[in-house]
Write a protein that holds these residues in place. Structure first.
Motif, PDB file in Angstrom:
ATOM      1  N   THR A  26       0.573  -1.427  -0.070  1.00  0.00           N
ATOM      2  CA  THR A  26       0.074  -0.333   0.241  1.00  0.00           C
ATOM      3  C   THR A  26       1.292   1.032   0.481  1.00  0.00           C
ATOM      4  O   THR A  26       0.206   2.849  -0.148  1.00  0.00           O
ATOM      5  CB  THR A  26      -1.089   0.247   1.384  1.00  0.00           C
ATOM      6  OG1 THR A  26       0.136  -0.705   2.290  1.00  0.00           O
ATOM      7  CG2 THR A  26      -1.901  -1.147   1.431  1.00  0.00           C
ATOM      8  N   VAL A  27       2.000   1.484   0.937  1.00  0.00           N
ATOM      9  CA  VAL A  27       3.093   2.069   0.479  1.00  0.00           C
ATOM     10  C   VAL A  27       4.206   2.406  -0.743  1.00  0.00           C
ATOM     11  O   VAL A  27       4.684   3.149  -0.508  1.00  0.00           O
ATOM     12  CB  VAL A  27       4.086   2.367   1.853  1.00  0.00           C
ATOM     13  CG1 VAL A  27       3.118   2.260   3.566  1.00  0.00           C
ATOM     14  CG2 VAL A  27       4.506   0.848   2.310  1.00  0.00           C
ATOM     15  N   GLY A  28       3.474   1.529  -1.997  1.00  0.00           N
ATOM     16  CA  GLY A  28       4.670   1.646  -2.583  1.00  0.00           C
ATOM     17  C   GLY A  28       5.108   0.689  -3.245  1.00  0.00           C
ATOM     18  O   GLY A  28       6.503   0.137  -4.050  1.00  0.00           O
ATOM     19  N   ALA A  29       5.225  -0.508  -2.116  1.00  0.00           N
ATOM     20  CA  ALA A  29       7.029  -1.552  -2.240  1.00  0.00           C
ATOM     21  C   ALA A  29       6.211  -2.540  -3.254  1.00  0.00           C
ATOM     22  O   ALA A  29       5.101  -2.634  -3.944  1.00  0.00           O
ATOM     23  CB  ALA A  29       6.901  -2.704  -1.186  1.00  0.00           C
ATOM     24  N   SER A  30       7.302  -2.587  -4.107  1.00  0.00           N
ATOM     25  CA  SER A  30       7.329  -3.941  -5.034  1.00  0.00           C
ATOM     26  C   SER A  30       7.479  -5.376  -4.100  1.00  0.00           C
ATOM     27  O   SER A  30       7.000  -4.949  -2.847  1.00  0.00           O
ATOM     28  CB  SER A  30       8.831  -4.454  -6.029  1.00  0.00           C
ATOM     29  OG  SER A  30      10.129  -4.559  -4.399  1.00  0.00           O
ATOM     30  N   ALA A  31       6.666  -6.360  -5.206  1.00  0.00           N
ATOM     31  CA  ALA A  31       5.970  -7.673  -4.307  1.00  0.00           C
ATOM     32  C   ALA A  31       7.198  -7.926  -4.295  1.00  0.00           C
ATOM     33  O   ALA A  31       7.128  -8.976  -3.217  1.00  0.00           O
ATOM     34  CB  ALA A  31       5.907  -8.392  -5.596  1.00  0.00           C
ATOM     35  N   TRP A  32       9.062  -7.811  -4.965  1.00  0.00           N
ATOM     36  CA  TRP A  32       9.756  -8.078  -3.782  1.00  0.00           C
ATOM     37  C   TRP A  32       9.776  -7.765  -2.469  1.00  0.00           C
ATOM     38  O   TRP A  32      10.176  -8.313  -1.021  1.00  0.00           O
ATOM     39  CB  TRP A  32      10.831  -8.491  -4.392  1.00  0.00           C
ATOM     40  CG  TRP A  32      12.420  -8.949  -4.073  1.00  0.00           C
ATOM     41  CD1 TRP A  32      12.974 -10.553  -4.115  1.00  0.00           C
ATOM     42  CD2 TRP A  32      13.291  -7.821  -3.281  1.00  0.00           C
ATOM     43  NE1 TRP A  32      14.136 -10.503  -3.284  1.00  0.00           N
ATOM     44  CE2 TRP A  32      14.500  -9.178  -2.632  1.00  0.00           C
ATOM     45  CE3 TRP A  32      13.724  -7.122  -2.524  1.00  0.00           C
ATOM     46  CZ2 TRP A  32      15.319  -9.214  -2.022  1.00  0.00           C
ATOM     47  CZ3 TRP A  32      14.663  -6.213  -1.718  1.00  0.00           C
ATOM     48  CH2 TRP A  32      15.602  -7.676  -1.697  1.00  0.00           C
ATOM     49  N   GLU A  33       9.939  -6.282  -2.103  1.00  0.00           N
ATOM     50  CA  GLU A  33      10.510  -5.686  -1.063  1.00  0.00           C
ATOM     51  C   GLU A  33       9.726  -5.895  -0.064  1.00  0.00           C
ATOM     52  O   GLU A  33       9.118  -5.938   1.061  1.00  0.00           O
ATOM     53  CB  GLU A  33       9.899  -4.030  -1.746  1.00  0.00           C
ATOM     54  CG  GLU A  33      11.434  -3.846  -2.208  1.00  0.00           C
ATOM     55  CD  GLU A  33      10.809  -2.514  -2.786  1.00  0.00           C
ATOM     56  OE1 GLU A  33      12.405  -1.843  -3.491  1.00  0.00           O
ATOM     57  OE2 GLU A  33       9.903  -1.695  -2.779  1.00  0.00           O
ATOM     58  N   ALA A  34       8.004  -5.877  -0.680  1.00  0.00           N
ATOM     59  CA  ALA A  34       6.609  -6.386   0.448  1.00  0.00           C
ATOM     60  C   ALA A  34       7.236  -8.109   0.968  1.00  0.00           C
ATOM     61  O   ALA A  34       6.829  -8.299   2.156  1.00  0.00           O
ATOM     62  CB  ALA A  34       5.443  -6.085  -0.495  1.00  0.00           C
ATOM     63  N   ALA A  35       7.692  -8.499   0.019  1.00  0.00           N
ATOM     64  CA  ALA A  35       7.681  -9.981   0.953  1.00  0.00           C
ATOM     65  C   ALA A  35       8.463  -9.779   1.463  1.00  0.00           C
ATOM     66  O   ALA A  35       8.920 -10.426   2.452  1.00  0.00           O
ATOM     67  CB  ALA A  35       8.017 -10.700   0.043  1.00  0.00           C
ATOM     68  N   VAL A  36       9.573  -9.090   1.669  1.00  0.00           N
ATOM     69  CA  VAL A  36      10.808  -9.285   2.551  1.00  0.00           C
ATOM     70  C   VAL A  36      10.284  -8.542   3.502  1.00  0.00           C
ATOM     71  O   VAL A  36      10.513  -8.553   4.707  1.00  0.00           O
ATOM     72  CB  VAL A  36      11.690  -8.318   2.071  1.00  0.00           C
ATOM     73  CG1 VAL A  36      12.715  -7.430   3.120  1.00  0.00           C
ATOM     74  CG2 VAL A  36      12.548  -9.048   0.726  1.00  0.00           C
ATOM     75  N   LEU A  37       9.701  -7.573   3.679  1.00  0.00           N
ATOM     76  CA  LEU A  37       9.065  -6.702   4.958  1.00  0.00           C
ATOM     77  C   LEU A  37       8.441  -8.040   5.200  1.00  0.00           C
ATOM     78  O   LEU A  37       8.091  -7.921   6.661  1.00  0.00           O
ATOM     79  CB  LEU A  37       8.590  -5.971   4.666  1.00  0.00           C
ATOM     80  CG  LEU A  37       9.165  -4.802   3.391  1.00  0.00           C
ATOM     81  CD1 LEU A  37       8.177  -3.760   3.713  1.00  0.00           C
ATOM     82  CD2 LEU A  37       9.836  -3.924   4.524  1.00  0.00           C
ATOM     83  N   GLY A  38       7.430  -9.113   4.472  1.00  0.00           N
ATOM     84  CA  GLY A  38       6.749  -9.860   5.580  1.00  0.00           C
ATOM     85  C   GLY A  38       7.323 -11.008   6.467  1.00  0.00           C
ATOM     86  O   GLY A  38       7.079 -10.842   7.005  1.00  0.00           O
ATOM     87  N   ASN A  39       8.579 -11.156   5.727  1.00  0.00           N
ATOM     88  CA  ASN A  39       9.544 -12.330   6.325  1.00  0.00           C
ATOM     89  C   ASN A  39       9.687 -11.948   7.199  1.00  0.00           C
ATOM     90  O   ASN A  39      10.604 -12.819   8.435  1.00  0.00           O
ATOM     91  CB  ASN A  39      10.522 -12.476   5.162  1.00  0.00           C
ATOM     92  CG  ASN A  39      10.943 -14.026   4.947  1.00  0.00           C
ATOM     93  OD1 ASN A  39      10.708 -14.978   6.190  1.00  0.00           O
ATOM     94  ND2 ASN A  39      12.516 -14.200   4.977  1.00  0.00           N
ATOM     95  N   LEU A  40      10.233 -10.548   7.225  1.00  0.00           N
ATOM     96  CA  LEU A  40      11.186  -9.667   8.088  1.00  0.00           C
ATOM     97  C   LEU A  40      10.378  -9.817   9.452  1.00  0.00           C
ATOM     98  O   LEU A  40      10.792  -9.855  10.653  1.00  0.00           O
ATOM     99  CB  LEU A  40      11.683  -8.287   7.910  1.00  0.00           C
ATOM    100  CG  LEU A  40      12.199  -7.000   9.303  1.00  0.00           C
ATOM    101  CD1 LEU A  40      13.635  -8.343   9.267  1.00  0.00           C
ATOM    102  CD2 LEU A  40      12.556  -6.247   8.548  1.00  0.00           C
ATOM    103  N   ALA A  41       9.473  -9.612   9.566  1.00  0.00           N
ATOM    104  CA  ALA A  41       7.698  -9.502  10.632  1.00  0.00           C
ATOM    105  C   ALA A  41       7.825 -11.299  11.424  1.00  0.00           C
ATOM    106  O   ALA A  41       7.635 -11.101  12.629  1.00  0.00           O
ATOM    107  CB  ALA A  41       6.927  -9.035  10.361  1.00  0.00           C
ATOM    108  N   ALA A  42       7.669 -11.226  10.479  1.00  0.00           N
ATOM    109  CA  ALA A  42       7.322 -13.394  10.525  1.00  0.00           C
ATOM    110  C   ALA A  42       8.739 -14.176  11.403  1.00  0.00           C
ATOM    111  O   ALA A  42       8.422 -14.296  12.357  1.00  0.00           O
ATOM    112  CB  ALA A  42       7.802 -13.507   9.913  1.00  0.00           C
TER     113      ALA A  42
END
Length: 342
Positions: A298-314
């Protein structure tokens, strides 16, 4: 755990961008439709065996109540700083009052949470015990729920609320735990959004043309009907899930093996687990992935960047016991540590 050298190089090159995206989480506004659950944790010390039956008698010590199921997904978004509109059903009972209070205390808008007087609030009560010289361990879990679907008028009310709010949010998230909130009228309303993220345990085809789906490995295997045992079957599953759902992206979360993203354009990438040797408890980790991933998009990440952020949070929440969440500040610290160790 050391990262793959090639991935570490890519992560370092993207670090500034990832830190920037984390700063923007607070600007996101999301609507989350979920099977709202209250998770209760009762603990006590074992006193003796009952004379009435061969069961333990516990002296009660603590009771803890936290959002679970779809409510945990909602709570994750709020803890990550987003403005959240919660949508779902609660029973006309004390558990429903408790769960609504927990959500509202976190600053979550509950105008879309309706009361279903014919069904109980889904509640999972875990009873744990310990002796003076032992660790606490779960003894039994008691579930309160109904297998009946909500009345049609409630389905219509939920659908109408979604339609009224859909243009005011950046994304709609469906957190389907199979407890009846996400009926076809509700799903149809959700899919009218420009960006719909689907986290459903079963029946992914009901959400056809959602933007992104996030099955874990067992859910993906159930959907495609075969075991995912190696890279060829993983690739095939990604392609089959894209065909089944007509989605733009499929993210398969794979526990200690990380996660794999497949895109409609035919591209794919894999992200390793960030703390494979330290995984402790994966309860609720999928909800955390969905929240961080969605906010990234929603804040403009690419699919790869968003997945990295999801993985980081997990990678943060799996180190903690039970249903839990993380924050952007914790994610920033974890990312910095990962960069230093990688």
């Amino acid at each position: 755990m050391s990262l793959d050298p090639d991935f570490a190089i890519l992560l370092r090159a993207s670090a500034d961008r990832l830190f920037f995206l984390l700063e923007k989480f607070a600007s996101a506004r999301v609507l989350v439709i979920g099977d709202l659950t209250l998770d209760e944790f009762l603990t006590g010390q074992v006193e003796r065996i009952s004379r009435e039956a061969p069961v333990l008698i516990l002296r009660h010590e603590t009771t803890k109540q936290v959002p679970g199921g779809g409510a945990n997904a909602i709570y994750n978004f709020a803890q990550l700083g987003a403005k959240v509109l919660a949508v779902g059903l609660l029973g006309k009972d004390e558990q429903g009052k408790a769960l609504r209070s927990l959500l509202e205390a976190a600053g979550i808008n509950t105008d879309g949470v309706f009361v279903d007087s014919s069904r109980p609030t889904v509640t999972k009560t875990r009873i744990s015990g310990h002796s003076r010289q032992s660790v606490t361990q779960q003894i039994v879990r008691l579930d309160r729920k109904s297998d009946d679907l909500p009345d049609l008028d409630l389905q219509v009310q939920i659908s109408q609320y979604i339609k009224e709010q859909i243009n005011s949010v950046d994304a709609v998230v469906c957190s389907d735990y199979g407890d009846g909130t996400l009926t076809q009228p509700v799903i149809s309303a959700a899919l009218s959004a420009s960006r719909t993220i689907v986290d459903a345990q079963k029946h992914l085809e009901r959400y056809r043309r959602g933007t992104l789906f996030t099955p874990n490995l067992p859910e993906a295997e159930f959907a495609v009907g075969y075991a995912i045992t190696d890279e060829p079957t993983l690739t095939q599953a990604g392609q089959d899930l894209l065909a089944l759902t007509q989605a733009q992206h499929i993210l398969i979360t794979r526990g200690e093996q990380g996660m794999s993203m497949f895109n409609r354009e035919g591209s794919a990438f894999h992200i390793p687990a960030f703390n494979r040797t330290k995984v402790f408890d994966v309860t609720g980790a999928g909800d955390t992935v969905v929240a961080a991933l969605t906010l990234g998009l929603t804040v403009g990440a690419s699919a790869w960047e968003a997945a990295v952020l999801g993985n980081l949070a997990a990678s943060i929440v799996v180190r903690r016991f039970g249903t839990t969440t993380t924050t952007p500040e914790e994610m920033r610290v974890a990312l910095q540590r990962l960069l230093e160790e990688g």
